[in-house]
Design a protein around this motif. Structure first.
Motif, mmCIF file in Angstrom:
data_model
loop_
_atom_site.group_PDB
_atom_site.id
_atom_site.type_symbol
_atom_site.label_atom_id
_atom_site.label_comp_id
_atom_site.label_asym_id
_atom_site.label_seq_id
_atom_site.Cartn_x
_atom_site.Cartn_y
_atom_site.Cartn_z
ATOM 1 N N ARG A 38 159.359 -26.826 14.828
ATOM 2 C CA ARG A 38 159.311 -28.222 15.267
ATOM 3 C C ARG A 38 159.656 -28.350 16.750
ATOM 4 O O ARG A 38 160.274 -27.470 17.339
ATOM 5 C CB ARG A 38 160.251 -29.095 14.433
ATOM 6 C CG ARG A 38 161.731 -28.808 14.618
ATOM 7 C CD ARG A 38 162.546 -29.612 13.602
ATOM 8 N NE ARG A 38 163.984 -29.349 13.722
ATOM 9 C CZ ARG A 38 164.895 -29.821 12.879
ATOM 10 N NH1 ARG A 38 164.525 -30.583 11.835
ATOM 11 N NH2 ARG A 38 166.179 -29.548 13.069
ATOM 12 N N VAL A 48 162.225 -23.516 12.210
ATOM 13 C CA VAL A 48 162.829 -24.263 11.113
ATOM 14 C C VAL A 48 162.935 -23.429 9.833
ATOM 15 O O VAL A 48 163.992 -23.378 9.203
ATOM 16 C CB VAL A 48 162.018 -25.539 10.815
ATOM 17 C CG1 VAL A 48 162.582 -26.267 9.593
ATOM 18 C CG2 VAL A 48 161.999 -26.460 12.028
ATOM 19 N N SER A 63 170.532 -25.978 10.118
ATOM 20 C CA SER A 63 170.471 -27.434 9.947
ATOM 21 C C SER A 63 169.553 -27.844 8.803
ATOM 22 O O SER A 63 169.615 -28.985 8.338
ATOM 23 C CB SER A 63 170.025 -28.099 11.241
ATOM 24 O OG SER A 63 168.715 -27.700 11.585
ATOM 25 N N ALA A 64 168.697 -26.946 8.362
ATOM 26 C CA ALA A 64 167.747 -27.253 7.291
ATOM 27 C C ALA A 64 168.226 -26.777 5.914
ATOM 28 O O ALA A 64 167.705 -27.238 4.896
ATOM 29 C CB ALA A 64 166.397 -26.628 7.596
ATOM 30 N N PHE A 68 165.903 -28.798 3.200
ATOM 31 C CA PHE A 68 164.481 -28.479 3.274
ATOM 32 C C PHE A 68 164.151 -27.338 2.323
ATOM 33 O O PHE A 68 164.965 -26.431 2.115
ATOM 34 C CB PHE A 68 164.100 -28.059 4.683
ATOM 35 C CG PHE A 68 164.188 -29.129 5.740
ATOM 36 C CD1 PHE A 68 164.685 -30.391 5.465
ATOM 37 C CD2 PHE A 68 163.756 -28.863 7.036
ATOM 38 C CE1 PHE A 68 164.761 -31.374 6.443
ATOM 39 C CE2 PHE A 68 163.824 -29.827 8.028
ATOM 40 C CZ PHE A 68 164.341 -31.079 7.719
ATOM 41 N N MET A 83 161.127 -31.988 2.652
ATOM 42 C CA MET A 83 162.271 -32.364 3.475
ATOM 43 C C MET A 83 162.996 -33.541 2.822
ATOM 44 O O MET A 83 162.395 -34.604 2.630
ATOM 45 C CB MET A 83 161.813 -32.744 4.886
ATOM 46 C CG MET A 83 161.019 -31.640 5.579
ATOM 47 S SD MET A 83 160.686 -32.016 7.301
ATOM 48 C CE MET A 83 159.598 -33.424 7.129
ATOM 49 N N LEU A 86 166.681 -36.769 5.145
ATOM 50 C CA LEU A 86 166.259 -36.681 6.547
ATOM 51 C C LEU A 86 167.208 -37.431 7.459
ATOM 52 O O LEU A 86 167.771 -38.485 7.099
ATOM 53 C CB LEU A 86 164.843 -37.206 6.698
ATOM 54 C CG LEU A 86 163.764 -36.210 6.236
ATOM 55 C CD1 LEU A 86 162.448 -36.915 5.983
ATOM 56 C CD2 LEU A 86 163.597 -35.094 7.244
ATOM 57 N N ASP A 90 166.026 -34.942 12.863
ATOM 58 C CA ASP A 90 164.875 -34.211 12.333
ATOM 59 C C ASP A 90 163.555 -34.713 12.917
ATOM 60 O O ASP A 90 162.500 -34.117 12.679
ATOM 61 C CB ASP A 90 164.808 -34.333 10.805
ATOM 62 C CG ASP A 90 165.976 -33.667 10.114
ATOM 63 O OD1 ASP A 90 166.511 -34.265 9.148
ATOM 64 O OD2 ASP A 90 166.352 -32.552 10.526
ATOM 65 N N TYR A 94 156.054 -31.349 13.811
ATOM 66 C CA TYR A 94 156.225 -30.151 12.989
ATOM 67 C C TYR A 94 154.919 -29.361 12.986
ATOM 68 O O TYR A 94 153.857 -29.910 12.669
ATOM 69 C CB TYR A 94 156.615 -30.532 11.572
ATOM 70 C CG TYR A 94 158.068 -30.930 11.469
ATOM 71 C CD1 TYR A 94 158.528 -32.129 12.015
ATOM 72 C CD2 TYR A 94 159.000 -30.108 10.836
ATOM 73 C CE1 TYR A 94 159.867 -32.484 11.935
ATOM 74 C CE2 TYR A 94 160.334 -30.455 10.742
ATOM 75 C CZ TYR A 94 160.764 -31.645 11.294
ATOM 76 O OH TYR A 94 162.091 -32.002 11.221
#
Length: 122
Positions: A38, A48, A63-64, A68, A83, A86, A90, A94
């Protein structure tokens, strides 16, 4: 002709969910590692998530993790990114990308899509 076409980006409220898709053609999808990368406004590319060719191994940026989920359907030549929860951070374009090996070095990826916009805002 290689094509990666992302879809599913949208405007969503914080805490909401989206599922991104990436339809692949022109190469042997089932033999490639696939990734989601992203880019937020004014920032560089951020790796990501990644998934191995068979779909059994998945990787996420910190962070995902827990929010995700990357998956793939090799019969449909399609990559997904579910996802959830959110956050405004974010928000980004993407991209899906393909590479012949596992690497977070996005500059080495072989194929890229055109991107889909995700905006998380109330």
């Amino acid at each position: 002709q290689v094509q990666l076409v992302e879809s599913g980006g949208d405007l969503v409220q914080p805490g909401g969910s989206l599922r991104l898709s990436c339809a692949a053609s022109g190469f042997t999808f089932s033999t490639y590692w696939m990734y989601w990368v992203r880019q937020a406004p004014g920032k560089g590319l951020e790796w990501v998530s990644g998934i191995n060719p068979g779909g059994g191994r998945t990787y996420y940026t910190d962070s995902a993790k827990g929010r995700f989920t990357i998956s793939r359907d090799n019969a449909k030549n399609t990559l997904y990114l579910q996802m959830n929860s959110l956050k405004s951070e974010d928000s980004a374009v993407y991209f899906c990308a393909a590479a012949s090996r596992m690497t977070r070095a996005t500059t080495t990826y072989d194929y890229w899509g055109q991107g889909t916009q995700v905006t998380v805002s109330s």
